[in-house]
Scaffold this active site. Structure first.
Site, PDB file in Angstrom:
ATOM      1  CE  LYS A 136      -0.999  -8.517 -15.334  1.00 44.55           C
ATOM      2  NZ  LYS A 136      -1.092  -7.943 -13.971  1.00 44.55           N
TER       3      LYS A 136
ATOM      4  CB  THR B 132       4.863 -15.623  -4.253  1.00 41.85           C
ATOM      5  OG1 THR B 132       5.977 -14.937  -3.679  1.00 41.85           O
ATOM      6  CG2 THR B 132       3.605 -15.296  -3.472  1.00 41.85           C
TER       7      THR B 132
ATOM      8  CB  VAL C 260      -5.198 -11.331 -17.718  1.00 46.77           C
ATOM      9  CG1 VAL C 260      -5.784  -9.923 -17.707  1.00 46.77           C
ATOM     10  CG2 VAL C 260      -4.275 -11.526 -18.903  1.00 46.77           C
TER      11      VAL C 260
END
Length: 429
Positions: A200, A12, A127
């Site tokens: 993250k 994607t 992030v």
């Protein structure tokens, strides 16, 4: 002069990156050429046109090809991503990655290798999707002494909690909706258990506080145990549930920085800036001195935002190469100095507790006595509803030590009148 990039992964995000580079919106992208794309299968249908001779399943050939100037890693996962990043660095190629897992777990190794090779590793897309939080912590906010970084950094869980709060959905119903819309994987564990958010916050903590944060040491709790009942009671008291990734200074012991780093569901006041971040959006709240408070919010996942962050890193790389300016790695110098993490038992917080007990006189008094015996001060203890001779008792504590609260609850669980303690969540103001 043509700048040739090799792309590892055409999922994607990779597809979004190709689309942006095939229709460049910035002059510095005009001379960028996608020289090779590494894929798992040559026969899979693609949403973008790539000349067949530039598609390959030999990913190692891409990272070692002397004709390729930079590598963009969008595969995800730990291996072979880690090995390919290191091999690209070894061949003197700068790397752009969206891979939070590999940076959180192998960042020290990767950035030490990059420092020795004199190349950059850029990771804005790792992030926050389209939120420029890495650049902000690396540059714009660097002059302040950062005290705390709180983040809603997982769009899947934020969507689920938003559906539960706004539509009255159960966790299972909201998860099914997230999967139907493509926000959640068939196995959603990385999201709903908080593992993705922990990756993250390990990166953000390293940027904010200049120390290495061991990913495996971060306490992590997911959202599966949040019920529609808890969400309703929280709303009555002016709170909403969010899965928060938290990194903040806990104390200073001599020259050592002690950090409080954790991921868990949290009751936030509805007036807090993060409480009004809904759907798949992400947001990061930063508090510093003399900065004050700053919130960066926006789309935290998906093709467009993440691809935009990747191409933004490519623009940064191109700009620095064109001017000859030095491009520091965002985490250079952070490693070799590991953070000491506050044990969760030593955390001081307010707590929300829901107890199921027999509906009879003296139960609330017995519960209160157990809390008092363990130095847990109560802000509120309320009987809410009764179901088949069982009462729901909801408790809010004052700020107390987590170990004391859990010891009190262990004693309460042993009371003959108590059937279960289905809910325990931390409260932040």
């Amino acid at each position: 002069m043509v700048y040739r990039v090799g792309l590892l992964g055409l999922g994607t995000v990779g597809t979004g990156v190709v689309q942006m580079l095939q229709q460049p919106q910035h002059p510095l992208l005009q001379a960028v050429e996608i020289a090779a794309v590494g894929v798992r299968s040559l026969d899979k249908p693609r949403q973008v046109r790539i000349p067949p001779e530039r598609l390959t399943t030999n990913l190692e050939q891409i990272v070692s090809d002397p004709e390729i100037d930079a590598v963009i890693e969008l595969m995800g996962g730990l291996e072979p991503a880690r090995s390919l990043i290191l091999k690209a660095i070894d061949h003197g190629k700068p790397v752009i990655t969206a891979n939070k897992a590999v940076i959180a777990r192998h960042g020290e190794e990767i950035f030490q290798a990059a420092a020795q090779a004199g190349v950059a590793v850029l990771l804005e897309a790792a992030v926050g999707g389209g939120i420029p939080i890495v650049q902000a912590l690396q540059h714009s906010l660097r002059a302040s002494r950062i005290q705390a970084v709180w983040g809603i950094v997982n769009g899947t869980t934020n969507f689920i909690l938003s559906q539960m709060a706004q539509q009255g959905s159960s966790f299972a119903e909201a998860l099914a909706q997230a999967q139907a819309r493509g926000y959640a994987e068939a196995d959603p564990s990385a999201d709903v258990e908080g593992w993705d958010a922990a990756d993250k916050i390990a990166i953000l903590a390293g940027l904010a506080f200049g120390v290495a944060v061991p990913r495996e040491a971060i306490p992590c709790e997911g959202i599966r145990n949040i019920s529609s009942t808890d969400i309703r009671y929280a709303r009555e008291w002016g709170y909403t549930f969010k899965l928060l990734a938290i990194a903040q200074r806990a104390a200073a012991q001599g020259s050592e920085t002690v950090l409080d780093v954790r991921v868990h569901p949290t009751l936030l006041p509805v007036t807090h800036p993060l409480a009004n971040v809904h759907g798949v959006d992400n947001a990061v709240w930063v508090q510093g001195d003399p900065l004050g408070q700053v919130v960066l919010a926006g789309p935290g996942a998906g093709q467009g935002p993440t691809a935009s962050a990747v191409v933004g890193d490519l623009l940064t790389l191109r700009a620095h190469l064109q001017t000859g300016a030095y491009l520091p790695n965002p985490l250079w110098g952070f490693f070799g100095r590991a953070a000491a993490l506050l044990p969760l038992a030593e955390l001081e917080s307010e707590f929300y507790v829901r107890v199921l007990a027999q509906d009879q006189p003296g139960v609330m008094g017995a519960i209160g006595t157990c809390f008092g015996r363990h130095r847990v001060s109560l802000e509120s203890i309320t009987q809410k509803e009764c179901h088949q001779e069982q009462a729901e008792i909801v408790i809010l504590t004052h700020t107390v030590r987590e170990a004391d609260c859990r010891q009190a609850l262990a004693e309460i669980q042993q009371l003959p009148q108590v059937a279960a303690i289905p809910s325990l969540f931390r409260v932040l103001r």
